[in-house]
Design a protein around this motif. Structure first.
Motif, PDB file in Angstrom:
ATOM      1  N   UNK A  10       0.969  -1.109  -0.002  1.00  0.00           N
ATOM      2  CA  UNK A  10       0.086   0.091   0.023  1.00  0.00           C
ATOM      3  C   UNK A  10       0.731   1.177   0.066  1.00  0.00           C
ATOM      4  N   UNK A  11       1.652   1.122   0.853  1.00  0.00           N
ATOM      5  CA  UNK A  11       2.682   2.369   1.013  1.00  0.00           C
ATOM      6  C   UNK A  11       3.455   2.608  -0.290  1.00  0.00           C
ATOM      7  N   UNK A  12       3.880   1.606  -0.798  1.00  0.00           N
ATOM      8  CA  UNK A  12       4.906   1.638  -2.290  1.00  0.00           C
ATOM      9  C   UNK A  12       3.818   2.460  -3.343  1.00  0.00           C
ATOM     10  N   UNK A  13       2.592   1.938  -3.286  1.00  0.00           N
ATOM     11  CA  UNK A  13       1.759   2.212  -4.489  1.00  0.00           C
ATOM     12  C   UNK A  13       1.367   3.768  -4.193  1.00  0.00           C
ATOM     13  N   UNK A  14       1.121   4.179  -2.904  1.00  0.00           N
ATOM     14  CA  UNK A  14       0.740   5.589  -2.717  1.00  0.00           C
ATOM     15  C   UNK A  14       2.016   6.353  -2.993  1.00  0.00           C
ATOM     16  N   UNK A  15       3.291   5.892  -2.772  1.00  0.00           N
ATOM     17  CA  UNK A  15       4.467   6.837  -3.148  1.00  0.00           C
ATOM     18  C   UNK A  15       4.406   7.132  -4.480  1.00  0.00           C
ATOM     19  N   UNK A  16       3.979   6.236  -5.343  1.00  0.00           N
ATOM     20  CA  UNK A  16       4.269   6.509  -6.569  1.00  0.00           C
ATOM     21  C   UNK A  16       3.433   7.577  -7.372  1.00  0.00           C
ATOM     22  N   UNK A  17       2.378   8.471  -6.284  1.00  0.00           N
ATOM     23  CA  UNK A  17       1.527   9.355  -6.858  1.00  0.00           C
ATOM     24  C   UNK A  17       2.422  10.460  -7.299  1.00  0.00           C
ATOM     25  N   UNK A  18       3.739  10.595  -6.767  1.00  0.00           N
ATOM     26  CA  UNK A  18       4.756  11.489  -7.205  1.00  0.00           C
ATOM     27  C   UNK A  18       5.607  11.231  -8.444  1.00  0.00           C
ATOM     28  N   UNK A  19       5.380  10.089  -9.058  1.00  0.00           N
ATOM     29  CA  UNK A  19       6.219   9.339 -10.058  1.00  0.00           C
ATOM     30  C   UNK A  19       6.439  10.648 -11.289  1.00  0.00           C
ATOM     31  N   UNK A  20       7.581  10.383 -11.826  1.00  0.00           N
ATOM     32  CA  UNK A  20       7.531  11.278 -12.978  1.00  0.00           C
ATOM     33  C   UNK A  20       6.894  11.115 -14.067  1.00  0.00           C
ATOM     34  N   UNK A  21       6.615   9.958 -14.462  1.00  0.00           N
ATOM     35  CA  UNK A  21       5.648   9.414 -15.760  1.00  0.00           C
ATOM     36  C   UNK A  21       4.357   9.847 -15.208  1.00  0.00           C
ATOM     37  N   UNK A  22       3.631  10.514 -16.490  1.00  0.00           N
ATOM     38  CA  UNK A  22       2.169  11.010 -16.295  1.00  0.00           C
ATOM     39  C   UNK A  22       1.320   9.638 -16.418  1.00  0.00           C
ATOM     40  N   UNK A  23       1.694   8.718 -17.206  1.00  0.00           N
ATOM     41  CA  UNK A  23       0.822   7.482 -17.349  1.00  0.00           C
ATOM     42  C   UNK A  23       0.830   6.572 -15.952  1.00  0.00           C
ATOM     43  N   UNK A  24       2.045   6.487 -15.252  1.00  0.00           N
ATOM     44  CA  UNK A  24       2.303   5.912 -13.970  1.00  0.00           C
ATOM     45  C   UNK A  24       1.418   6.478 -13.126  1.00  0.00           C
ATOM     46  N   UNK A  25       1.662   8.054 -12.933  1.00  0.00           N
ATOM     47  CA  UNK A  25       0.752   8.749 -12.082  1.00  0.00           C
ATOM     48  C   UNK A  25      -0.756   8.553 -12.231  1.00  0.00           C
ATOM     49  N   UNK A  26      -1.182   8.738 -13.236  1.00  0.00           N
ATOM     50  CA  UNK A  26      -2.620   8.592 -13.566  1.00  0.00           C
ATOM     51  C   UNK A  26      -3.200   7.134 -13.122  1.00  0.00           C
ATOM     52  N   UNK A  27      -2.308   6.191 -13.427  1.00  0.00           N
ATOM     53  CA  UNK A  27      -2.749   4.569 -13.022  1.00  0.00           C
ATOM     54  C   UNK A  27      -2.908   4.664 -11.759  1.00  0.00           C
ATOM     55  N   UNK A  28      -1.874   5.348 -10.885  1.00  0.00           N
ATOM     56  CA  UNK A  28      -1.847   5.330  -9.486  1.00  0.00           C
ATOM     57  C   UNK A  28      -3.021   5.975  -8.632  1.00  0.00           C
ATOM     58  N   UNK A  29      -3.358   7.070  -9.362  1.00  0.00           N
ATOM     59  CA  UNK A  29      -4.351   7.926  -8.943  1.00  0.00           C
ATOM     60  C   UNK A  29      -5.861   7.024  -9.117  1.00  0.00           C
ATOM     61  N   UNK A  30      -5.972   6.213 -10.112  1.00  0.00           N
ATOM     62  CA  UNK A  30      -7.162   5.397 -10.362  1.00  0.00           C
ATOM     63  C   UNK A  30      -7.294   4.364  -9.101  1.00  0.00           C
ATOM     64  N   UNK A  31      -6.103   3.930  -8.618  1.00  0.00           N
ATOM     65  CA  UNK A  31      -6.098   2.719  -7.813  1.00  0.00           C
ATOM     66  C   UNK A  31      -6.222   3.214  -6.183  1.00  0.00           C
ATOM     67  N   UNK A  32      -5.597   4.309  -5.851  1.00  0.00           N
ATOM     68  CA  UNK A  32      -5.356   4.642  -4.451  1.00  0.00           C
ATOM     69  C   UNK A  32      -7.031   4.706  -3.945  1.00  0.00           C
ATOM     70  N   UNK A  33      -7.928   5.465  -4.605  1.00  0.00           N
ATOM     71  CA  UNK A  33      -9.309   5.585  -3.938  1.00  0.00           C
ATOM     72  C   UNK A  33      -9.777   4.118  -3.469  1.00  0.00           C
ATOM     73  N   UNK A  34      -9.258   2.973  -4.222  1.00  0.00           N
ATOM     74  CA  UNK A  34      -9.777   1.663  -3.896  1.00  0.00           C
ATOM     75  C   UNK A  34      -8.950   0.650  -2.948  1.00  0.00           C
ATOM     76  N   UNK A  35      -8.177   1.363  -2.426  1.00  0.00           N
ATOM     77  CA  UNK A  35      -6.873   0.531  -1.718  1.00  0.00           C
ATOM     78  C   UNK A  35      -7.727   0.593  -0.186  1.00  0.00           C
TER      79      UNK A  35
END
Length: 352
Positions: free
Chosen positions: A327-352
C-alpha cells in the motif's frame, strides 16, 4: 486389371515427389547464399486485407476486436502476442525466397516435407515458411484443415532448440484463429513444462510465453495454467526485462478473469515481488504490475469477496498485495515523474 488406375497413382506420386523436391530446393538454397541466421519475417499487408491486423495479431492496446477465423471478442481485453509484434522484431531476415504467400497445394507439399524429412536445416526453414504464412487468416484455416497443427506441434519436442523455437512461433501465429486454439490446447502442458524447466531468458522460453499469452486471450483455456501460476511468478522475479514483460502480459490475461482470481492470490510468491512497485522500475514493468493489482481488486469486487475473504496462507500473493508495504509503495508512486504511471496510481489509490 487396374492398369490405368495404377498409372494414375504412380503419376500422382511422382507429382507430389516433384513438389517436395522443389520445396527442398527452395528451402536449402539459402545455405548456398551464405547460411545467414534464420529468423521470422514480418508478413505484408495481405494480413490486413484478410481481415486481421498485419501479421495476424492484435497488438497491445488495440480495442477488443475480432479473432481471426470467427467473429469473437477477446474476453476482458486480453493481448495477442506474435513473433512480429512491435516490441519483438526479429533480429534477422530469411532470404527473398520466402516472400511469397503459399496456396493450399503448396502448403500441403510443405507440410508433407516437414513431416517426412529429418534434415534439421530443412525442418527449421519449413517451420519459418509455415509460420510466415500462418500470419494470414486464410492460411490459418487451410493449415488446420490440412492437418498441419499436429505436424507443427510434434516439433516442439525436437532436441534442437532452434527448431523447438520456430515450432512455437508457428503455433503462436496459428493460435490467433479460435478454431485452431481447440487443437493447439493439447500442447499447453508441454509448453508450460518447457517454459519453466528450460534455460531462463532463452528464445524457447520467450516463444513459449508468447504462445501461452495468445492461448489465454479468452477465458476458454486459462484453467489449464492453474497449477503453473507459482512458476510464472518465479520466472517473473528471476527473468530479465524482456522475460518479465512477457510473463506480466500473461498474468494480466489471467488477472482479468474472476475465475482465476483465487488461484492467483493463493500462489506462493517471494516478497521480492514488491520491489517491482519501486519508482525506479522500468515503466513497461511498473504499469503492468499496477494493472495486475487493479485487475485482481476489481475481480474481488465483482465476485463480492471484499467483505469475506477466503483463507490464504502466509507468503501468498494475497498477503503481499494487501499488506501495508504494498500500500505504501503504491501511494508513493503518486509523485512519479511519468504521467501514465501517476494516472494509473490515482485510479488505484481510492480503492485501496
Amino acid at each position: 486389371m487396374g492398369g490405368p488406375r495404377g498409372a494414375g497413382w504412380v503419376a500422382a506420386g511422382l507429382l507430389l515427389g516433384a513438389g517436395a523436391c522443389y520445396c527442398i530446393y527452395r528451402l536449402t538454397r539459402g545455405r548456398r547464399r551464405g547460411d545467414r541466421e534464420l529468423g521470422m519475417r514480418p508478413s505484408k499487408s495481405a494480413g490486413e486485407t484478410a481481415g486481421c491486423p498485419a501479421g495476424g495479431i492484435l497488438e497491445e492496446g488495440t480495442s477488443k476486436g475480432q479473432l481471426c477465423g470467427r467473429s469473437a471478442r477477446p474476453q476482458r481485453g486480453g493481448t495477442w502476442e506474435s513473433q512480429w509484434s512491435k516490441t519483438s522484431q526479429p533480429e534477422d531476415l530469411t532470404d527473398g525466397s520466402y516472400d511469397d504467400v503459399l496456396n493450399a497445394a503448396q502448403l500441403q507439399k510443405l507440410l508433407y516435407l516437414l513431416e517426412s524429412t529429418e534434415d534439421p536445416v530443412i525442418i527449421e526453414r519449413a517451420l519459418i515458411t509455415l509460420g510466415n504464412n500462418a500470419a494470414f487468416s486464410v492460411n490459418q484455416a487451410i493449415i488446420r484443415e490440412l492437418g498441419g497443427i499436429p505436424i507443427v506441434g510434434n516439433k516442439i519436442n525436437h532436441s534442437n532448440q532452434s527448431i523447438k523455437e520456430k515450432a512455437l512461433n508457428a503455433l503462436n501465429n496459428l493460435s490467433v484463429n479460435v478454431e485452431n486454439q481447440i487443437k493447439i490446447k493439447i500442447y499447453i502442458n508441454q509448453v508450460c513444462e518447457d517454459v519453466f524447466s528450460g534455460p531462463l531468458n532463452s528464445a524457447v522460453q520467450l516463444a513459449g510465453l508468447r504462445l501461452l499469452t495468445n492461448m489465454t486471450v479468452t477465458n476458454d483455456h486459462q484453467h489449464m495454467l492453474h497449477s503453473y501460476i507459482t512458476d510464472l511468478f518465479q520466472v517473473l522475479l528471476t527473468g530479465n526485462g524482456n522475460t518479465k514483460v512477457q510473463v506480466l502480459k500473461l498474468l494480466l490475461n489471467l488477472s482479468e478473469n474472476p475465475a482465476m482470481t483465487e488461484g492467483l492470490l493463493r500462489a506462493q510468491v517471494d516478497s521480492s515481488f514488491l520491489s517491482l512497485y519501486d519508482s525506479h522500475v522500468a515503466k513497461e514493468i511498473l504499469l503492468r504490475v499496477l494493472t495486475l493489482f487493479q485487475n485482481i481488486n476489481n475481480c474481488l469486487k465483482i465476485e463480492g469477496r471484499l467483505a469475506v475473504q477466503p483463507t490464504f496462507t502466509e507468503g501468498s500473493l494475497f498477503f503481499l498485495l494487501h499488506g501495508e508495504e504494498c500500500t505504501q509503495k503504491i501511494k508513493a508512486l503518486v509523485d512519479h515523474h511519468d504521467a501514465e504511471v501517476k494516472e494509473k496510481v490515482l485510479t488505484i489509490i481510492p480503492k485501496i
